[in-house]
Design a protein around this motif. Structure first.
Motif, PDB file in Angstrom:
ATOM      1  N   ASP A 128       0.817  -1.232  -0.092  1.00 52.59           N
ATOM      2  CA  ASP A 128       0.190   0.102   0.216  1.00 52.59           C
ATOM      3  C   ASP A 128       1.110   1.437  -0.264  1.00 52.59           C
ATOM      4  O   ASP A 128       2.222   1.192  -0.170  1.00 52.59           O
ATOM      5  CB  ASP A 128      -0.889   0.080   1.075  1.00 52.59           C
ATOM      6  N   ASP A 129       0.305   2.376  -0.047  1.00 52.82           N
ATOM      7  CA  ASP A 129       0.916   3.672   0.119  1.00 52.82           C
ATOM      8  C   ASP A 129       1.953   3.715   1.466  1.00 52.82           C
ATOM      9  O   ASP A 129       2.763   4.581   1.398  1.00 52.82           O
ATOM     10  CB  ASP A 129       0.034   4.936   0.142  1.00 52.82           C
ATOM     11  N   THR A 131       4.177   1.506   2.530  1.00 56.55           N
ATOM     12  CA  THR A 131       4.903   0.532   2.073  1.00 56.55           C
ATOM     13  C   THR A 131       6.234   0.728   1.363  1.00 56.55           C
ATOM     14  O   THR A 131       5.909   1.334   0.296  1.00 56.55           O
ATOM     15  CB  THR A 131       4.331  -0.829   1.618  1.00 56.55           C
TER      16      THR A 131
END
Length: 158
Positions: A128-129, A131
């Motif tokens: 996701d954003d 990571t």
């Protein structure tokens, strides 16, 4: 918070230092398109970062590479490596990498708290954003990946 070492290079340095010191294995950043691990051939472990930021680190690598590393650590043939030994080494690698990463990332006097590594099963969680992924390879071109997950941990990258 003032950074001691930039986020991305701090992790690369931590992985390189760990594998070079433990098993004399060279690791570099993978410049080509990242390797895709077949799910059934990957083992991974996770480690919680508790303070001063919260997040999680994950180390994923092919089982073949883990067995090679474990054999080198114990000075035994790869055929003699037990599952228990391999999993212990996987967790020890992540614990060492995590400690070095936080030490390199934070100011010199900053204390941090990490949890104990936890062997995981199945697919790695979706990205996701929040990571960041490091795609690395050994000198023998075996891939390994490190993931940093969590909003406050990833905020150190800015």
């Amino acid at each position: 918070m003032m950074l001691h070492n930039p986020f991305y290079p701090a992790m690369v340095d931590a992985v390189q230092q760990t594998l070079e010191n433990m098993v004399f294995m060279e690791v570099i950043e993978q410049r080509d398109p990242p390797s895709v691990f077949p799910t059934e051939e990957v083992v991974w472990s996770s480690l919680l970062i508790k303070a001063p930021v919260q997040g999680e680190l994950r180390l994923a690598l092919p089982t073949k590479l883990l067995i090679q590393i474990t054999g080198n650590v114990f000075g035994i043939d790869e055929e003699e490596v037990t599952t228990s030994q391999a999993y212990d080494i996987l967790n020890e690698l992540l614990n060492t990498i995590g400690g070095l990463f936080m030490t390199k990332l934070l100011p010199e006097e900053q204390q941090y708290e990490i949890g104990l590594p936890n062997l995981e099963a199945g697919d790695l969680p979706a990205l996701d954003d929040n990571t960041v992924v490091w795609h690395l390879i050994t000198g023998d071109e075996e891939p390994l990946k490190i993931y940093a997950v969590g909003e406050s941990l990833i905020a150190l990258n800015n």
